[in-house]
Design a protein around this motif. Structure first.
Motif, mmCIF file in Angstrom:
data_model
loop_
_atom_site.group_PDB
_atom_site.id
_atom_site.type_symbol
_atom_site.label_atom_id
_atom_site.label_comp_id
_atom_site.label_asym_id
_atom_site.label_seq_id
_atom_site.Cartn_x
_atom_site.Cartn_y
_atom_site.Cartn_z
ATOM 1 N N HIS A 281 21.593 -3.824 -11.626
ATOM 2 C CA HIS A 281 21.203 -3.397 -12.979
ATOM 3 C C HIS A 281 19.994 -2.463 -12.927
ATOM 4 N N ILE A 282 19.056 -2.769 -12.050
ATOM 5 C CA ILE A 282 17.866 -1.916 -11.901
ATOM 6 C C ILE A 282 18.277 -0.532 -11.403
ATOM 7 N N ALA A 283 19.150 -0.510 -10.408
ATOM 8 C CA ALA A 283 19.622 0.770 -9.857
ATOM 9 C C ALA A 283 20.354 1.584 -10.922
ATOM 10 N N LYS A 284 21.131 0.927 -11.773
ATOM 11 C CA LYS A 284 21.829 1.637 -12.851
ATOM 12 C C LYS A 284 20.848 2.288 -13.818
ATOM 13 N N ARG A 285 19.663 1.737 -13.948
ATOM 14 C CA ARG A 285 18.632 2.314 -14.824
ATOM 15 C C ARG A 285 17.934 3.494 -14.153
ATOM 16 N N GLY A 286 18.218 3.690 -12.867
ATOM 17 C CA GLY A 286 17.626 4.820 -12.156
ATOM 18 C C GLY A 286 16.326 4.503 -11.458
ATOM 19 N N ASP B 114 0.838 -1.202 0.000
ATOM 20 C CA ASP B 114 0.000 0.000 0.000
ATOM 21 C C ASP B 114 0.870 1.248 0.000
ATOM 22 N N GLU B 115 1.951 1.215 0.777
ATOM 23 C CA GLU B 115 2.887 2.344 0.828
ATOM 24 C C GLU B 115 3.557 2.564 -0.530
ATOM 25 N N VAL B 116 3.952 1.475 -1.183
ATOM 26 C CA VAL B 116 4.576 1.582 -2.511
ATOM 27 C C VAL B 116 3.588 2.183 -3.497
ATOM 28 N N PHE B 117 2.367 1.649 -3.523
ATOM 29 C CA PHE B 117 1.357 2.140 -4.467
ATOM 30 C C PHE B 117 1.024 3.604 -4.209
ATOM 31 N N SER B 118 0.985 4.007 -2.947
ATOM 32 C CA SER B 118 0.648 5.389 -2.601
ATOM 33 C C SER B 118 1.717 6.374 -3.049
ATOM 34 N N GLY B 119 2.984 5.939 -3.036
ATOM 35 C CA GLY B 119 4.068 6.862 -3.337
ATOM 36 C C GLY B 119 4.641 6.781 -4.736
ATOM 37 N N ALA B 120 4.301 5.757 -5.488
ATOM 38 C CA ALA B 120 4.915 5.556 -6.807
ATOM 39 C C ALA B 120 4.377 6.553 -7.825
ATOM 40 N N THR B 121 5.307 7.162 -8.570
ATOM 41 C CA THR B 121 4.910 8.103 -9.620
ATOM 42 C C THR B 121 5.120 7.522 -11.013
ATOM 43 N N GLY B 122 5.798 6.398 -11.093
ATOM 44 C CA GLY B 122 6.015 5.724 -12.374
ATOM 45 C C GLY B 122 5.421 4.328 -12.332
ATOM 46 N N LYS B 123 5.934 3.474 -13.208
ATOM 47 C CA LYS B 123 5.517 2.070 -13.216
ATOM 48 C C LYS B 123 5.876 1.413 -11.901
ATOM 49 N N ILE B 124 5.065 0.471 -11.490
ATOM 50 C CA ILE B 124 5.415 -0.405 -10.376
ATOM 51 C C ILE B 124 5.648 -1.782 -10.978
ATOM 52 N N HIS C 50 10.285 -1.719 -20.001
ATOM 53 C CA HIS C 50 11.527 -0.965 -19.844
ATOM 54 C C HIS C 50 11.420 -0.125 -18.577
ATOM 55 N N LEU C 51 12.529 0.056 -17.909
ATOM 56 C CA LEU C 51 12.548 0.819 -16.662
ATOM 57 C C LEU C 51 12.976 2.253 -16.900
ATOM 58 N N ASP C 52 12.339 3.153 -16.159
ATOM 59 C CA ASP C 52 12.658 4.567 -16.201
ATOM 60 C C ASP C 52 12.959 5.068 -14.793
ATOM 61 N N GLN C 53 13.409 6.304 -14.692
ATOM 62 C CA GLN C 53 13.824 6.908 -13.423
ATOM 63 C C GLN C 53 12.750 6.869 -12.336
ATOM 64 N N ASP C 54 11.503 7.082 -12.682
ATOM 65 C CA ASP C 54 10.434 7.159 -11.679
ATOM 66 C C ASP C 54 9.844 5.803 -11.308
ATOM 67 N N ASP C 55 10.306 4.735 -11.938
ATOM 68 C CA ASP C 55 9.732 3.416 -11.692
ATOM 69 C C ASP C 55 10.211 2.834 -10.361
ATOM 70 N N VAL C 56 9.388 1.964 -9.799
ATOM 71 C CA VAL C 56 9.704 1.281 -8.546
ATOM 72 C C VAL C 56 9.665 -0.216 -8.820
ATOM 73 N N VAL C 57 10.718 -0.914 -8.412
ATOM 74 C CA VAL C 57 10.785 -2.365 -8.573
ATOM 75 C C VAL C 57 10.811 -2.988 -7.185
ATOM 76 N N VAL C 58 9.816 -3.840 -6.920
ATOM 77 C CA VAL C 58 9.672 -4.458 -5.601
ATOM 78 C C VAL C 58 10.021 -5.935 -5.694
ATOM 79 N N PHE C 59 10.983 -6.346 -4.876
ATOM 80 C CA PHE C 59 11.306 -7.765 -4.718
ATOM 81 C C PHE C 59 10.467 -8.249 -3.542
ATOM 82 N N SER C 60 9.418 -9.002 -3.817
ATOM 83 C CA SER C 60 8.483 -9.367 -2.750
ATOM 84 C C SER C 60 8.665 -10.803 -2.278
ATOM 85 N N SER C 61 9.819 -11.382 -2.531
ATOM 86 C CA SER C 61 10.120 -12.732 -2.065
ATOM 87 C C SER C 61 11.470 -12.702 -1.368
ATOM 88 N N ARG C 62 11.591 -13.487 -0.337
ATOM 89 C CA ARG C 62 12.901 -13.621 0.302
ATOM 90 C C ARG C 62 13.833 -14.346 -0.650
#
Length: 167
Positions: free
Chosen positions: A154-159, A23-33, A127-139
């Motif tokens: 690699h994700i961080a390098k994409r911004g 819910d926190e991720v969805f509330s704050g994300a301005t790009g793709k999730i 494709h990933l952009d600067q405003d996107d959020v990538v969530v790893f939801s598994s241990r």
């Protein structure tokens, strides 16, 4: 029995504990999730579908295993996706980034899964952009730490912003 988390003290929490974090991720994300999860975790997929509906985002299931499991889960009545909410990955480009949720395979860094390919910009449609959020939801399964860290780098390098277990 499940030995994946045998080295962790205490009890395994309820699947419901992830809802507040999402819910926190969805509330704050301005790009793709983009969320990577085990495709067999149908409850988690339903949580994501419900949040996508609540936050007016279209859902694209990305990766062969994710597509196969969601089709089967829907057919059996375990996953309920409201009409018009789901789109194909090839249709992502037709929507604004802030209107998209991608749920994909690759939580353990498997090279041919969707997220690792997305991370190196080798996916045909996502494709990933600067405003996107990538969530790893598994241990991370023991032994997969390096491959998961490589994907995160690699994700961080994409911004894009990376959210994992410790974030």
């Amino acid at each position: 029995s499940d030995s994946t988390n045998a080295d962790r003290e205490g009890f395994t929490g309820s699947e419901r504990t992830v809802i507040d974090g999402f819910d926190e991720v969805f509330s704050g994300a301005t790009g793709k999730i983009v969320v990577t999860a085990f495709s067999s975790s149908i409850f988690r997929l339903q949580v994501l579908v419900d949040l996508a509906e609540q936050f007016d985002r279209k859902v694209a299931f990305v990766g062969r295993g994710m597509l196969q499991n969601t089709v089967i889960a829907e057919r059996l009545g375990y996953l309920k996706v409201p009409p018009g909410l789901q789109i194909r990955d090839s249709d992502i480009r037709d929507y604004a980034a802030e209107d998209i949720l991608c749920v994909c395979t690759g939580s353990q860094g498997q090279p041919n899964a969707a997220l690792p390919r997305i991370a190196i910009d080798d996916h045909r449609f996502v494709h990933l952009d600067q405003d996107d959020v990538v969530v790893f939801s598994s241990r991370v399964i023991p032994g997969n730490e390096k491959s998961v860290a490589r994907v995160m780098n690699h994700i961080a390098k994409r911004g894009a912003h990376v959210v994992g277990e410790d974030q």
